[in-house]
Design a protein around this motif. Sequence first.
Motif, PDB file in Angstrom:
ATOM      1  N   TYR A 135      35.955  26.235  33.224  1.00  0.00           N
ATOM      2  CA  TYR A 135      35.410  27.151  34.232  1.00  0.00           C
ATOM      3  C   TYR A 135      33.905  27.399  34.064  1.00  0.00           C
ATOM      4  O   TYR A 135      33.304  28.069  34.906  1.00  0.00           O
ATOM      5  CB  TYR A 135      36.155  28.480  34.197  1.00  0.00           C
ATOM      6  N   THR A 137      32.432  29.294  31.972  1.00  0.00           N
ATOM      7  CA  THR A 137      32.143  30.692  31.655  1.00  0.00           C
ATOM      8  C   THR A 137      32.602  30.970  30.233  1.00  0.00           C
ATOM      9  O   THR A 137      33.206  30.134  29.577  1.00  0.00           O
ATOM     10  CB  THR A 137      32.892  31.643  32.607  1.00  0.00           C
ATOM     11  N   THR A 139      34.243  34.085  29.648  1.00  0.00           N
ATOM     12  CA  THR A 139      35.031  35.292  29.863  1.00  0.00           C
ATOM     13  C   THR A 139      36.300  35.225  29.036  1.00  0.00           C
ATOM     14  O   THR A 139      37.006  34.208  29.078  1.00  0.00           O
ATOM     15  CB  THR A 139      35.396  35.434  31.349  1.00  0.00           C
ATOM     16  N   GLY A 198      40.468  38.275  37.102  1.00  0.00           N
ATOM     17  CA  GLY A 198      39.161  37.876  37.601  1.00  0.00           C
ATOM     18  C   GLY A 198      39.271  37.161  38.935  1.00  0.00           C
ATOM     19  O   GLY A 198      40.348  37.046  39.533  1.00  0.00           O
ATOM     20  N   ASP A 199      38.153  36.652  39.395  1.00  0.00           N
ATOM     21  CA  ASP A 199      38.038  36.055  40.719  1.00  0.00           C
ATOM     22  C   ASP A 199      38.421  34.576  40.664  1.00  0.00           C
ATOM     23  O   ASP A 199      37.683  33.743  40.138  1.00  0.00           O
ATOM     24  CB  ASP A 199      36.602  36.209  41.228  1.00  0.00           C
ATOM     25  N   ARG A 200      39.574  34.242  41.223  1.00  0.00           N
ATOM     26  CA  ARG A 200      40.042  32.856  41.209  1.00  0.00           C
ATOM     27  C   ARG A 200      39.117  31.939  42.005  1.00  0.00           C
ATOM     28  O   ARG A 200      38.855  30.800  41.605  1.00  0.00           O
ATOM     29  CB  ARG A 200      41.463  32.786  41.765  1.00  0.00           C
ATOM     30  N   GLN A 201      38.592  32.442  43.144  1.00  0.00           N
ATOM     31  CA  GLN A 201      37.696  31.620  43.956  1.00  0.00           C
ATOM     32  C   GLN A 201      36.429  31.279  43.182  1.00  0.00           C
ATOM     33  O   GLN A 201      35.940  30.154  43.247  1.00  0.00           O
ATOM     34  CB  GLN A 201      37.341  32.332  45.257  1.00  0.00           C
ATOM     35  N   GLU A 202      35.924  32.245  42.414  1.00  0.00           N
ATOM     36  CA  GLU A 202      34.721  31.990  41.617  1.00  0.00           C
ATOM     37  C   GLU A 202      34.977  30.909  40.583  1.00  0.00           C
ATOM     38  O   GLU A 202      34.135  30.036  40.351  1.00  0.00           O
ATOM     39  CB  GLU A 202      34.289  33.293  40.930  1.00  0.00           C
ATOM     40  N   ARG A 203      36.159  30.934  39.965  1.00  0.00           N
ATOM     41  CA  ARG A 203      36.491  29.903  38.974  1.00  0.00           C
ATOM     42  C   ARG A 203      36.604  28.541  39.643  1.00  0.00           C
ATOM     43  O   ARG A 203      36.163  27.525  39.105  1.00  0.00           O
ATOM     44  CB  ARG A 203      37.802  30.250  38.264  1.00  0.00           C
ATOM     45  N   THR A 204      37.215  28.524  40.834  1.00  0.00           N
ATOM     46  CA  THR A 204      37.357  27.263  41.558  1.00  0.00           C
ATOM     47  C   THR A 204      36.003  26.672  41.914  1.00  0.00           C
ATOM     48  O   THR A 204      35.767  25.463  41.763  1.00  0.00           O
ATOM     49  CB  THR A 204      38.185  27.469  42.836  1.00  0.00           C
ATOM     50  N   LEU A 205      35.105  27.525  42.377  1.00  0.00           N
ATOM     51  CA  LEU A 205      33.759  27.049  42.711  1.00  0.00           C
ATOM     52  C   LEU A 205      33.049  26.519  41.474  1.00  0.00           C
ATOM     53  O   LEU A 205      32.326  25.517  41.538  1.00  0.00           O
ATOM     54  CB  LEU A 205      32.951  28.177  43.354  1.00  0.00           C
ATOM     55  N   SER A 206      33.245  27.184  40.334  1.00  0.00           N
ATOM     56  CA  SER A 206      32.639  26.715  39.089  1.00  0.00           C
ATOM     57  C   SER A 206      33.168  25.329  38.719  1.00  0.00           C
ATOM     58  O   SER A 206      32.411  24.446  38.308  1.00  0.00           O
ATOM     59  CB  SER A 206      32.927  27.704  37.960  1.00  0.00           C
TER      60      SER A 206
END
Length: 319
Positions: A135, A137, A139, A198-206
């Motif tokens: 991801y 990150t 986190t 946390g934000d699943r969409q943010e992880r997907t974009l990453s």
Amino acid sequence: MGRTPMSAPFHRVATVRDPDAVASLFAEVRVPFSFSPARPEFRYRHCHDGDEHLSVVRLGLDGPFSAWGDTEVFGVTDGRATCYEWSTGAESGTGLGTPVLFRPGHPTLVVGDAVEVTTINVTRPLLQGVADTVYGTETPVAFASARPVTDRLGRYWADLAGMARDTVDSAAFAEPLVRAQLTRHLAVAMLECFPLVGDRQERTLSMEAQTRVYRTAVAFFDGHASLPVTVEDAARAAGTTTEALVRAFRANHPRSLTPAAYLRTTRLAAAHADLLAGDPARGDTVRETAARWGFAHPGRFAGVYRAVYGVPPRRTLER
């Protein structure tokens, strides 16, 4: 995933009829649960395969029982049972229609009868390292639920557990690369099949961004391997940092190679092609071929070449 040293594989099969022995077997796989059968006569069957980072535990228990405690690892259980009731943290459920995730810091109670289940355990440091790389990150890994994100992902995990059982039953499981790939596959699946906080969409974009970086860098290396390019050059071409490029490669390359290792592998393949096309009668030499592709020390080049192609480079040139 980062390069994690692979310990020797572990295999243990046991059948016990003593509650303390059952608790000891639980502790071996870092699930230090207390265990209590509902009647004095029972039989517990335990098959454990894995290493320092991964445990695939198949267990069977005749008769009713209860087990409780707090796991030290992230583990997913699925299988079948006459009765299976569980609670972990604030959640509870009945039956094994879908896999159940047990997490450190979430005390668990299981009450069951006549169970045949598989539990796949991954250590916390390994799962955190995979999450950091995949991801992009750092986190801390925390799951929002013990249940899969969707029924489809629950079925996917059950199929993957079957594949894991087949793998540990094969001779290939003794190979470090096989275990490393299986461990990474299971860790990524655990992160994707169960809901993370946390934000699943943010992880997907990453993840999508890392894939783009990886593909750009691979194309750069493949197109410029004959030139004096470096990992930093590839990072600049991909519009990222060297550290981020390393993470992108470890998250996307099938063998989790670093960018530097990928570049060396690409140049070694080019040297191999030149040796195949070479002719000693024209004056072609292993030394010159190795140097042309960035391998300054002929002896080290010969060792690396033989490890990959199974023969000394001179034999390829003189075939």
